[in-house]
Design a protein around this motif. Structure first.
Motif, short mmCIF file in Angstrom:
data_model
loop_
_atom_site.label_atom_id
_atom_site.label_comp_id
_atom_site.label_asym_id
_atom_site.label_seq_id
_atom_site.Cartn_x
_atom_site.Cartn_y
_atom_site.Cartn_z
N ALA A 16 9.44 -47.45 -11.89
CA ALA A 16 8.67 -48.49 -12.57
C ALA A 16 8.55 -48.20 -14.06
O ALA A 16 8.66 -49.09 -14.89
CB ALA A 16 7.28 -48.61 -11.96
N GLU A 32 12.04 -48.74 -15.69
CA GLU A 32 12.30 -50.19 -15.82
C GLU A 32 11.54 -50.76 -17.01
O GLU A 32 12.09 -51.53 -17.78
CB GLU A 32 11.88 -50.90 -14.53
CG GLU A 32 12.11 -52.40 -14.57
CD GLU A 32 11.58 -53.10 -13.32
OE1 GLU A 32 11.41 -54.32 -13.39
OE2 GLU A 32 11.31 -52.42 -12.30
N TRP A 33 10.28 -50.36 -17.18
CA TRP A 33 9.50 -50.84 -18.31
C TRP A 33 10.11 -50.37 -19.61
O TRP A 33 10.24 -51.14 -20.57
CB TRP A 33 8.05 -50.36 -18.19
CG TRP A 33 7.19 -50.92 -19.27
CD1 TRP A 33 6.54 -52.13 -19.26
CD2 TRP A 33 6.90 -50.33 -20.53
NE1 TRP A 33 5.88 -52.31 -20.44
CE2 TRP A 33 6.07 -51.22 -21.24
CE3 TRP A 33 7.26 -49.13 -21.13
CZ2 TRP A 33 5.60 -50.95 -22.52
CZ3 TRP A 33 6.79 -48.86 -22.41
CH2 TRP A 33 5.97 -49.76 -23.09
N SER A 54 12.99 -52.29 -21.05
CA SER A 54 12.69 -53.62 -21.58
C SER A 54 12.16 -53.58 -23.01
O SER A 54 11.97 -54.61 -23.63
CB SER A 54 11.67 -54.33 -20.67
OG SER A 54 10.39 -53.73 -20.83
N ALA A 114 4.78 -46.02 -20.39
CA ALA A 114 5.70 -46.12 -19.26
C ALA A 114 5.19 -45.31 -18.07
O ALA A 114 5.27 -45.76 -16.93
CB ALA A 114 7.09 -45.64 -19.67
N VAL A 144 2.30 -47.18 -16.51
CA VAL A 144 2.81 -48.28 -15.69
C VAL A 144 3.30 -47.75 -14.35
O VAL A 144 3.03 -48.33 -13.30
CB VAL A 144 3.94 -49.04 -16.44
CG1 VAL A 144 4.69 -49.97 -15.50
CG2 VAL A 144 3.37 -49.82 -17.62
N ARG A 196 1.51 -52.33 -13.67
CA ARG A 196 1.41 -52.97 -14.99
C ARG A 196 -0.01 -53.44 -15.33
O ARG A 196 -0.51 -53.18 -16.41
CB ARG A 196 2.37 -54.14 -15.08
CG ARG A 196 3.80 -53.71 -15.16
CD ARG A 196 4.74 -54.90 -15.22
NE ARG A 196 6.09 -54.44 -15.02
CZ ARG A 196 7.10 -54.76 -15.80
NH1 ARG A 196 6.91 -55.56 -16.81
NH2 ARG A 196 8.29 -54.29 -15.56
#
Length: 102
Positions: free
Chosen positions: A30, A33-34, A37, A77, A80, A85
Motif C-alpha cells: 500500500a 503504491e502510494w 503516484s 507512505a 498509509v 489512506r
C-alpha cells in the motif's frame, strides 16, 4: 525541518505492528503504491524508493532541501501502509495541528 521529518519517519516505522528491530523495515504494497503516484524530483524519488526497500538511510548525496521531502514522503507512505489512506490522513492532520499550534 529535516530533523522533524526524520522523526516523523521513525514514528511511522515504529507504528507498524509487524515492526521488529531484528529485520529490515521493508515498506508494504500500500505504501509503495502510494509512493508511485507522487511526482518527485529524480534524486528524491531514488532516495524514497531506497528507504521503501530496506528502511536504511539514503546513500545518495542529498542536501537538506532534498532530504526533508524524502523523509516526509517516506513517512506518509508508511502511515498509509499501516493505517490505510483515510486514517493516515487523520493521523497526519493531528500531527499538523500540533506542529502548527502555539
Amino acid at each position: 525541518m529535516r530533523q522533524q521529518t526524520s522523526g516523523l519517519l521513525t514514528e511511522a516505522v515504529l507504528a507498524d505492528p509487524d515492526f521488529s528491530p531484528y529485520r529490515r523495515a521493508v515498506m508494504g504494497p500500500a505504501g509503495i503504491e502510494w509512493l508511485e503516484s507522487v511526482p518527485m524530483e529524480t534524486a528524491v524519488a531514488e532516495a524514497v524508493l531506497a528507504l521503501a526497500g530496506d528502511g536504511a538511510a539514503p546513500r545518495l548525496p542529498l542536501d537538506d532541501a532534498q532530504l526533508a521531502p524524502v523523509f516526509a514522503l517516506s513517512a506518509v507512505a508508511r502511515c498509509v501502509a499501516v493505517y490505510g489512506r483515510e486514517e493516515a490522513m487523520r493521523h497526519l492532520d493531528r500531527i499538523r495541528s500540533v506542529v502548527a499550534g502555539p
